[in-house]
Design an enzyme around this catalytic site. Structure first.
Site, PDB file in Angstrom:
ATOM      1  N   GLY A 106       0.811  -1.216   0.000  1.00  0.00           N
ATOM      2  CA  GLY A 106       0.000   0.000   0.000  1.00  0.00           C
ATOM      3  C   GLY A 106       0.844   1.266   0.000  1.00  0.00           C
ATOM      4  N   GLY A 108       2.571   3.758   1.508  1.00  0.00           N
ATOM      5  CA  GLY A 108       3.085   3.988   2.852  1.00  0.00           C
ATOM      6  C   GLY A 108       3.631   5.393   3.034  1.00  0.00           C
ATOM      7  N   ARG A 109       3.909   6.032   1.923  1.00  0.00           N
ATOM      8  CA  ARG A 109       4.435   7.403   2.027  1.00  0.00           C
ATOM      9  C   ARG A 109       3.954   8.232   0.846  1.00  0.00           C
ATOM     10  NH1 ARG A 109      10.195   7.184  -0.684  1.00  0.00           N
ATOM     11  NH2 ARG A 109       9.874   5.280  -1.863  1.00  0.00           N
ATOM     12  N   LYS A 129       4.163  12.175  -3.159  1.00  0.00           N
ATOM     13  CA  LYS A 129       5.055  11.129  -2.652  1.00  0.00           C
ATOM     14  C   LYS A 129       5.956  11.749  -1.585  1.00  0.00           C
ATOM     15  CE  LYS A 129       7.970   7.428  -4.563  1.00  0.00           C
ATOM     16  NZ  LYS A 129       8.382   6.792  -5.838  1.00  0.00           N
ATOM     17  N   GLY A 142       7.129   7.678   6.191  1.00  0.00           N
ATOM     18  CA  GLY A 142       6.190   8.340   5.288  1.00  0.00           C
ATOM     19  C   GLY A 142       6.796   9.483   4.483  1.00  0.00           C
ATOM     20  N   ARG A 192       3.413  13.769  -8.190  1.00  0.00           N
ATOM     21  CA  ARG A 192       3.501  12.866  -9.339  1.00  0.00           C
ATOM     22  C   ARG A 192       2.171  12.820 -10.077  1.00  0.00           C
ATOM     23  NH1 ARG A 192       5.758   6.941  -8.191  1.00  0.00           N
ATOM     24  NH2 ARG A 192       3.704   6.478  -7.356  1.00  0.00           N
ATOM     25  N   ARG A 199      -1.968  -0.975  -9.737  1.00  0.00           N
ATOM     26  CA  ARG A 199      -0.792  -1.788 -10.044  1.00  0.00           C
ATOM     27  C   ARG A 199      -1.206  -3.253 -10.137  1.00  0.00           C
ATOM     28  NH1 ARG A 199       3.257   1.523  -6.955  1.00  0.00           N
ATOM     29  NH2 ARG A 199       2.111   3.433  -6.530  1.00  0.00           N
ATOM     30  N   ASP A 268       4.306  -4.652  -7.408  1.00  0.00           N
ATOM     31  CA  ASP A 268       3.706  -3.415  -6.907  1.00  0.00           C
ATOM     32  C   ASP A 268       4.236  -2.206  -7.671  1.00  0.00           C
ATOM     33  OD1 ASP A 268       6.015  -4.421  -5.386  1.00  0.00           O
ATOM     34  OD2 ASP A 268       5.970  -2.471  -4.403  1.00  0.00           O
ATOM     35  N   ASP A 278       7.468   4.376 -10.336  1.00  0.00           N
ATOM     36  CA  ASP A 278       8.328   4.126  -9.176  1.00  0.00           C
ATOM     37  C   ASP A 278       9.802   4.000  -9.544  1.00  0.00           C
ATOM     38  OD1 ASP A 278       6.302   4.442  -7.437  1.00  0.00           O
ATOM     39  OD2 ASP A 278       6.193   2.369  -6.754  1.00  0.00           O
TER      40      ASP A 278
HETATM   41  P1  AMP Z   1       9.045   1.263  -3.071  1.00  0.00           P
HETATM   42  O1  AMP Z   1      10.278   0.472  -2.842  1.00  0.00           O
HETATM   43  O2  AMP Z   1       9.266   2.732  -3.041  1.00  0.00           O
HETATM   44  O3  AMP Z   1       8.294   0.825  -4.304  1.00  0.00           O
HETATM   45  O4  AMP Z   1       8.096   0.970  -1.815  1.00  0.00           O
HETATM   46  C1  AMP Z   1       7.738  -0.310  -1.403  1.00  0.00           C
HETATM   47  C2  AMP Z   1       6.772  -0.210  -0.254  1.00  0.00           C
HETATM   48  O5  AMP Z   1       7.389   0.390   0.876  1.00  0.00           O
HETATM   49  C3  AMP Z   1       5.524   0.610  -0.537  1.00  0.00           C
HETATM   50  O6  AMP Z   1       4.452   0.026   0.155  1.00  0.00           O
HETATM   51  C4  AMP Z   1       5.876   1.948   0.049  1.00  0.00           C
HETATM   52  O7  AMP Z   1       4.740   2.702   0.387  1.00  0.00           O
HETATM   53  C5  AMP Z   1       6.664   1.552   1.291  1.00  0.00           C
HETATM   54  N1  AMP Z   1       7.612   2.602   1.700  1.00  0.00           N
HETATM   55  C6  AMP Z   1       8.755   2.933   1.083  1.00  0.00           C
HETATM   56  N2  AMP Z   1       9.367   3.944   1.729  1.00  0.00           N
HETATM   57  C7  AMP Z   1       8.598   4.270   2.779  1.00  0.00           C
HETATM   58  C8  AMP Z   1       8.699   5.242   3.828  1.00  0.00           C
HETATM   59  N3  AMP Z   1       9.720   6.085   3.934  1.00  0.00           N
HETATM   60  N4  AMP Z   1       7.696   5.271   4.739  1.00  0.00           N
HETATM   61  C9  AMP Z   1       6.657   4.428   4.653  1.00  0.00           C
HETATM   62  N5  AMP Z   1       6.515   3.495   3.702  1.00  0.00           N
HETATM   63  C10 AMP Z   1       7.470   3.407   2.765  1.00  0.00           C
HETATM   64 MG    MG Z   2       6.679   1.153  -5.298  1.00  0.00          MG
END
Ligand code: AMP
Ligand code: MG
Length: 510
Positions: A106, A108-109, A129, A142, A192, A199, A268, A278
């Site tokens: 989901g 997350g940030r 983002k 986040g 963005r 996805r 994802d 991403d």
């Molecule tokens: P990503 O590697 O950016 O595609 O992220 C993979 C997952 O990790 C997704 O669910 C993001 O929302 C979560 N995520 C990545 N960085 C953070 C962060 N700094 N805080 C919270 N969730 C994160």
């Molecule tokens: Mg991602």
């Protein structure tokens, strides 16, 4: 004394300065069932500061760039102020990360602020983002750091200019906060814009919960949004699968043709829209080698350049699995339909990839032996550490009947005679087509970019931005937004990195 007309123009000016940005939001995703997302406002940042606004994109979106450039605009772009009509949500999704299924990822940030219809009538997501914690943040803060935000901005713009489907950055905003990663980083938010944020992992989220009703709702949503023609098909969900297969095949072939390595092709990070999404530990290759990897965590080369077509298929298989309950009356029938749709992938990829390679070496039509000729060149480039971008670009400078014109492309090879051997059958092949040389050269310039965002340039722009200097970013953006143009004033940006400039690893955008 002011004349009345002067007066009104002053008044108008004063009004302009306080004019609040207006978004005409129409939030279709927020109208889906509540378990598709979590409603959550962005967490305000300490000090919003607009670093860059993508004015041409703002224009496309029908947004007032001047209004977005005011403090009120920056407050919106940073998530400190919710504009009228926005319905901020964090989308739920799952995903296979390095082949391991994670049932709940989901946003997350990231927070979807809302959707609007752009000037061309296309629905676009406006997504922040680095907007703060959500129900999906797990251990994360986040937030986002300026470096990865800048990389995503530049690479998205470069990709768009290359004509490859991609999400794009509308803005980059400073938060006035620090974020804690391997070291203390400058915080930033990326605004963005995407054709959609659904996805493969979004489908997997519901499929793994055996929530077939939600899978169907989501599939119907995606059909209505991206593939309305599928609704008319005899088998709408099979037709949807075929569309998504076709888009991924096309997208990955296009990445391959410009030497792009996505770096984290987890499910994802695969958008149903077919856009590149991403940008994390990604890069355009300098010296060509098929097994090149940049991601600091991709130890086994799962997402290396030459693995991307295969991984694309693997990811689509996960998508097909998620759709199975919709594909047939019984499992056999469903599997058959999934198979039929997936089987189209290889052909679609090869058509686009080999067609692209043919164009890159200046061939007009397809003949027996062309694929081998192109692959032979790639093999020689890999063995000779030839620069991917410069080899194809300088190949387009060669005159068919003047061997002296080979000098720039020969210089790309550690041992130029390795190119010379290849050039013999290539020249024969060129001679066999009725195409004036100048026309062939122009066609090659239109498919072989001179300028890509080389990793060392991106890194220099990040380092400077971290010190408060955005001039290198601006220059880089200017250069990569016209990738096929000769830009004599920027030829320095065609140079591969010197040994001390080489960036071996890039990191996840976390
Ligand atoms: P990503 O590697 O950016 O595609 O992220 C993979 C997952 O990790 C997704 O669910 C993001 O929302 C979560 N995520 C990545 N960085 C953070 C962060 N700094 N805080 C919270 N969730 C994160
Ligand atoms: Mg991602």
């Amino acid at each position: 004394m002011n004349s009345p007309s002067d007066h009104s123009s002053i008044e108008r000016h004063a009004l302009d300065r306080t004019r609040a940005p207006v978004f005409r939001f129409d939030n279709s995703y927020a109208r889906l069932p509540e378990h598709f997302y979590a409603r959550v406002p962005p967490t305000p940042v300490a000090e919003p500061g607009l670093l860059r606004l993508n004015r041409p994109l703002a224009e496309q979106l029908g947004l007032d760039a001047d209004a977005l450039s005011t403090p009120a605009g920056a407050a919106i772009l940073a998530g400190n102020r919710i504009p009228d009509g926005a319905e901020p949500i964090a989308m739920a999704y799952a995903g296979h990360q390095y082949a391991q299924f994670v049932p709940s990822l989901g946003d997350g940030r990231a927070i979807l602020l809302g959707e609007l219809i752009d000037r061309a009538g296309r629905r676009r997501d406006i997504h922040l983002k680095g907007a703060g914690r959500t129900a999906f943040s797990r251990m994360g803060d986040g937030r986002a750091a300026l470096g990865p935000v800048l990389r995503e901005y530049v690479l998205g713009e470069a990709m768009a200019a290359l004509g490859i489907p991609t999400t794009r950055a509308l803005a980059m905003v400073a938060t006035g906060e620090e974020v804690y990663r391997e070291r203390i980083e400058v915080g930033a938010v990326l605004v963005r814009v995407a054709a959609g944020h659904v996805r493969v992992g979004t489908f997997e989220y519901f499929a793994r919960r055996n929530d077939t009703e939600a899978v169907k709702t989501l599939a119907d949503y995606v059909i209505a949004r991206h593939d309305p023609d599928c609704a008319e098909a005899e088998q709408p969900y099979q037709a949807l699968l075929e569309q998504v297969v076709a888009r991924q095949a096309e997208l990955i072939a296009q990445w391959m043709l410009v030497g792009f390595i996505h770096g984290v092709m987890n499910t994802d990070n695969v958008a149903i829209s077919g856009e590149t999404i991403d940008y994390g530990p990604c890069a355009f290759m300098d010296a060509f080698h098929p097994q090149t990897v940049y991601s600091s965590i991709d130890h086994f080369g799962r997402y290396a350049w030459d693995q991307q077509p295969r991984i694309g298929y693997w990811n689509l298989t996960q998508f097909a699995n998620s759709l199975l309950p919709l594909l047939g009356a019984d499992e056999d029938e469903a599997r058959q339909r999934a198979r039929a749709a997936l089987d189209r992938y290889g052909k679609a990829f090869e058509r686009r990839y080999y067609g692209g390679l043919r164009a890159k070496i200046g061939l007009l039509d397809a003949r027996a032996g062309d694929e081998d000729l192109a692959l032979d060149l790639l093999g020689r480039m890999a063995a000779q550490q030839a620069d991917f971008t410069n080899t194809f670009r300088t190949l387009g400078e060669v005159s068919a009947d003047d061997p002296a014109s080979d000098a720039p492309v020969r210089a790309q090879f550690a041992d130029p005679s390795v190119f010379d051997q290849w050039a013999v059958p290539w020249r024969e092949r060129l001679a066999s087509q009725a195409r004036p040389d100048s026309e062939r050269q122009a066609a090659m310039r239109a498919v072989n970019p001179a300028y890509i965002p080389r990793n060392h340039r991106v890194q220099q722009a990040i380092d400077a931005a971290n010190d408060g200097d955005l001039a290198p970013l601006d220059r880089l953006l200017e250069v990569v937004s016209r990738p096929f143009a000769e830009q004599p004033e920027h030829v320095e940006y065609r140079r591969p990195p010197r040994p001390d400039e080489v960036v071996e690893r890039t990191f996840c955008g976390t």
